[in-house]
Design an enzyme around this catalytic site. Structure first.
Site, mmCIF file in Angstrom:
data_model
loop_
_atom_site.group_PDB
_atom_site.id
_atom_site.type_symbol
_atom_site.label_atom_id
_atom_site.label_comp_id
_atom_site.label_asym_id
_atom_site.label_seq_id
_atom_site.Cartn_x
_atom_site.Cartn_y
_atom_site.Cartn_z
ATOM 1 N N GLU A 277 0.818 -1.211 0.000
ATOM 2 C CA GLU A 277 0.000 0.000 0.000
ATOM 3 C C GLU A 277 0.850 1.257 0.000
ATOM 4 O OE1 GLU A 277 -2.572 2.181 -0.667
ATOM 5 O OE2 GLU A 277 -3.752 0.569 0.235
ATOM 6 N N ASP A 281 1.291 4.134 -2.928
ATOM 7 C CA ASP A 281 1.010 5.549 -2.681
ATOM 8 C C ASP A 281 2.190 6.430 -3.069
ATOM 9 O OD1 ASP A 281 -1.372 4.705 -1.631
ATOM 10 O OD2 ASP A 281 -0.872 5.112 0.455
ATOM 11 N N ASP A 365 -12.684 -0.341 -2.373
ATOM 12 C CA ASP A 365 -12.677 -1.376 -3.408
ATOM 13 C C ASP A 365 -13.764 -2.421 -3.193
ATOM 14 O OD1 ASP A 365 -10.480 0.054 -4.140
ATOM 15 O OD2 ASP A 365 -9.020 -1.523 -3.750
ATOM 16 N N SER A 464 -6.555 2.696 -4.128
ATOM 17 C CA SER A 464 -5.291 3.113 -3.521
ATOM 18 C C SER A 464 -4.307 3.607 -4.572
ATOM 19 C CB SER A 464 -4.649 1.950 -2.765
ATOM 20 O OG SER A 464 -5.291 1.746 -1.538
#
Length: 709
Positions: A277, A281, A365, A464
């Site tokens: 994640e 990002d 999601d 994300s």
């Protein structure tokens, strides 16, 4: 009646003497008295199982959120930024202004801290912006403090957790200060929304992309990079591998190494489950930013509990060091509402908007049904009206050349169940509550980003990915327009349709794409090279409108909390603070304007130039004034104050209000004056106070607004 004398204190002398403001309640514990209910027992989802009483060995970190002051006024200020003719430099207030006008007072925070200390809490801490007070305690102490009970819970995903099984109470003496109590459950918490690609049949141009491709795909060619711009990313756990992989990514692509900083809130942890994640990002944000960014600040927490996440968001806002912040996290909005974290985070986001910060938040999601209960409920915090909610698409592109987009079937996007619709969605979206999303970018893992994870290339997607793409693009807007560009959402809704790729096909299991705005994809994906010319322009002509029903506040430094007169023109000695002038005080905050009050022949004035847009239909001057006098007459106006409007050449156009010693009253009184006659003109609004030769009259002004719509 005693003669009033106007005394001005020397702040420097006070400082040298070691004197300062002392809270009258800092050491005094509030009497608990009767308890009042502030929240219900925590609602569990299907599959969550209560196992029994919570062990007393379980550590608990509790966060108490305090209510903002002058909340209606703050919301009015925020709503005004929709007006496209509000200059960029007046779209936000300084942190000092926010603290003076809207943050909880020190006395309020001290009273809550005292309550926790008396209840046996340790590590009691007041946040820098006084919006949160936190502490640690055992379940037994927490139960006694808030008159509630706890149970151990196994969640439907098998995680061990706890929740309050009865209502939460606080002392009645604190009910006017406390907004919510967070940390009494960790069954419901935020989760990451990154997904690795799964092999499946796709069209030839639906393929993975190097993060550097997203700049060209979304119109970044020819636009300045994000160089020099500080961005923030909300993260959790260990970031060692994330920073290593970010450096590998920039090196592999011939990009400059990104300066990083980690700010830890509520401690640290060694958890590495979020590496995918945080890598997604950071690397995609840099890619969308054109390959350069000034600095990334990782605002890091040990876990994604609502107490930690609330504190982390508040830290970002209180520091005010980054104007664009990525949040690739979410949870069911009704569970965040249920434990009070949504209300607390919403307040923090309001401070962010007032300060000109933008949070870019993934819509989740899980399709239109984030809560998984068969309805259509969005993800939080994307559902906050004070963030930019970014949905996901399936991107069809060849390298960095854009072809088309459709709604990614798992992208979040639906109408909020409780969050009010912001003013900038009026005329665009017909729903009653906040419409989620605002914009959409690539999110489908099949068209996702080929990022570096643990040193190797991995293809990852999810909303994300969508959120950091927008964050990277907006960093470039800041690079071009400056940090005063302010909160992104109303600016996006003011843009013309030609500044977006309109996503017109696809659905997410509850919301379907269509021409123009829709819940599944918002306004579509931004075309940066086109939008950069219209952002902040009064002629954008977007479907969001540029007036016609939403009041815009046209004056600057309305409460004088900048500590200087500008852009007001004031007589010498007129600008005052609670420490520099004795005998008077501010309506809100620290600063105010004091006209006259000398007891001798004297004239003071203050004025500001302003342009009232020609498309408006009304303009109202609103201000707070306190008048006190030593005059004893009940019939003669010896000392006067006039509110007048001049043209820019100095010609008097009209007197819109008049006051005198006969209007003296205790405390501030709110006044309004109609300036609609001056719509379409550039004018000077002027306050002039005139005293005669004896017996003072003071005209004290604060919080002066000119609302036009």
């Amino acid at each position: 009646m005693l003669l009033h004398t106007r005394r001005k204190l020397l702040v420097g002398a006070l400082a040298l003497a070691g004197l300062g403001a002392v809270s009258t309640t800092a050491m005094a514990a509030p009497a608990t008295g009767s308890m009042v209910q502030i929240a219900n027992a925590m609602h569990l989802h299907k599959g969550d199982t209560v196992l029994g009483s919570l062990t007393s060995a379980q550590p608990m970190h509790v966060v108490i959120a305090l209510k903002l002051r002058n909340h209606a006024k703050l919301k009015s200020f925020i709503a005004s930024v929709r007006h496209s003719q509000v200059p960029l430099e007046t779209r936000y207030m300084s942190r000092a202004q926010f603290m003076a006008q809207h943050a909880p007072t020190q006395d309020q925070a001290d009273a809550v801290a005292s309550f926790l200390k008396q209840a046996g809490f340790s590590n009691v801490t007041i946040a820098d912006n006084r919006m949160l007070v936190s502490g640690d305690a055992s379940p037994d102490l927490v139960s006694a403090a808030f008159n509630t009970k706890f149970a151990s819970v196994r969640t439907h995903k098998g995680r061990m957790a706890y929740a309050n099984t009865s209502a939460i109470h606080i002392p009645g003496t604190l009910k006017n200060s406390v907004l919510s109590v967070i940390g009494l459950q960790n069954v419901h918490m935020a989760h990451t929304v990154a997904h690795a690609v799964q092999p499946q049949a796709t069209t030839q141009a639906v393929t993975g992309h190097n993060p550097t491709d997203f700049s060209g795909i979304y119109g970044g060619t020819g636009v300045a990079t994000g160089a020099g711009v500080t961005v923030g990313i909300i993260t959790s756990g260990s970031l060692t591998q994330t920073i290593t992989d970010l450096n590998t990514f920039t090196s592999n692509n011939g990009l400059a190494t990104v300066t990083t900083q980690t700010v830890n809130t509520n401690g640290t942890s060694t958890d590495t489950s979020g590496v995918d994640e945080w890598n997604l990002d950071s690397q995609d944000l840099v890619g969308a930013a054109g390959g350069e960014i000034g600095k990334i600040i990782f605002y890091n927490i040990p876990s994604l509990s609502n107490a930690n996440l609330t504190a982390d968001i508040n830290k970002v806002v209180s520091d005010n060091n980054a104007k664009i912040i990525n949040v690739s996290l979410g949870e069911c909005e009704t569970t965040a509402q249920g434990d009070g974290s949504a209300a607390a985070q919403d307040q923090a986001f309001q401070q962010a908007v007032a300060q000109g910060q933008t949070f870019s938040v993934s819509t989740g999601d899980s399709g239109a049904d984030e809560c998984g209960n068969g309805g259509t409920t969005p993800s939080w915090p994307a559902a906050s009206q004070y963030v930019v909610a970014v949905a996901g698409t399936t991107l069809d592109a060849s390298g960095s050349s854009y072809n088309s987009e459709t709604v990614w079937s798992k992208s979040g996007g639906s109408e909020s169940t409780f969050e009010p619709k912001p003013s900038w969605q009026s005329g665009v979206y017909s729903g009653t509550y906040r419409g989620v999303a605002d914009v959409a970018f690539d999110g489908d893992p099949n068209s996702g980003a080929q990022i570096i994870v643990n040193g190797s290339t991995t293809q990852v997607g999810g909303t994300s990915l969508s959120a950091p793409i927008f964050a990277g693009l907006w960093a470039r807007v800041i690079a071009v327009k400056g940090t005063s560009v302010g909160f992104a959402a109303p600016l996006l809704y003011n843009l013309p349709a030609s500044d977006f790729h309109d996503v017109t096909s696809g659905n997410n299991g509850g919301s379907t794409a269509s021409t123009g705005y829709d819940l599944a994809s918002g306004r579509g994906s931004l075309i940066l090279s086109s939008a950069i010319n219209d952002i902040g322009s009064s002629s954008g002509g977007g479907s969001g409108g540029s007036g016609g029903g939403t009041a815009a506040q046209l004056l600057s430094n309305t409460g004088f909390e900048s500590g200087t007169a500008s852009p007001w023109t004031m007589s010498s000695g007129t600008l005052c603070s609670s420490t520099s002038c004795s005998g008077q005080s501010a309506h809100a905050g620290t600063y105010f304007a004091w006209l006259d009050g000398y007891g001798s022949s004297h004239t003071d004035s203050m004025s500001q130039s302003v342009s009232i847009p020609s498309g408006d239909t009304s303009a109202t001057l609103d201000f707070f004034m306190h008048i006190d006098t030593a005059e004893t007459t009940s019939s003669t106006a010896y000392d006067t104050l006039k509110v007048q409007v001049y043209n820019t050449s100095g010609t008097l156009l009209g007197t819109v209000a008049s006051f005198s010693n006969l209007d003296a009253a205790s405390g501030y009184v709110e006044h309004t004056a109609d300036l609609s006659a001056y719509i379409g003109q550039s004018v000077v609004v002027k306050f002039t106070g005139t005293e005669d030769s004896s017996n003072q009259t003071s005209f004290v002004l604060d919080d002066i607004n000119l609302n036009a719509q």
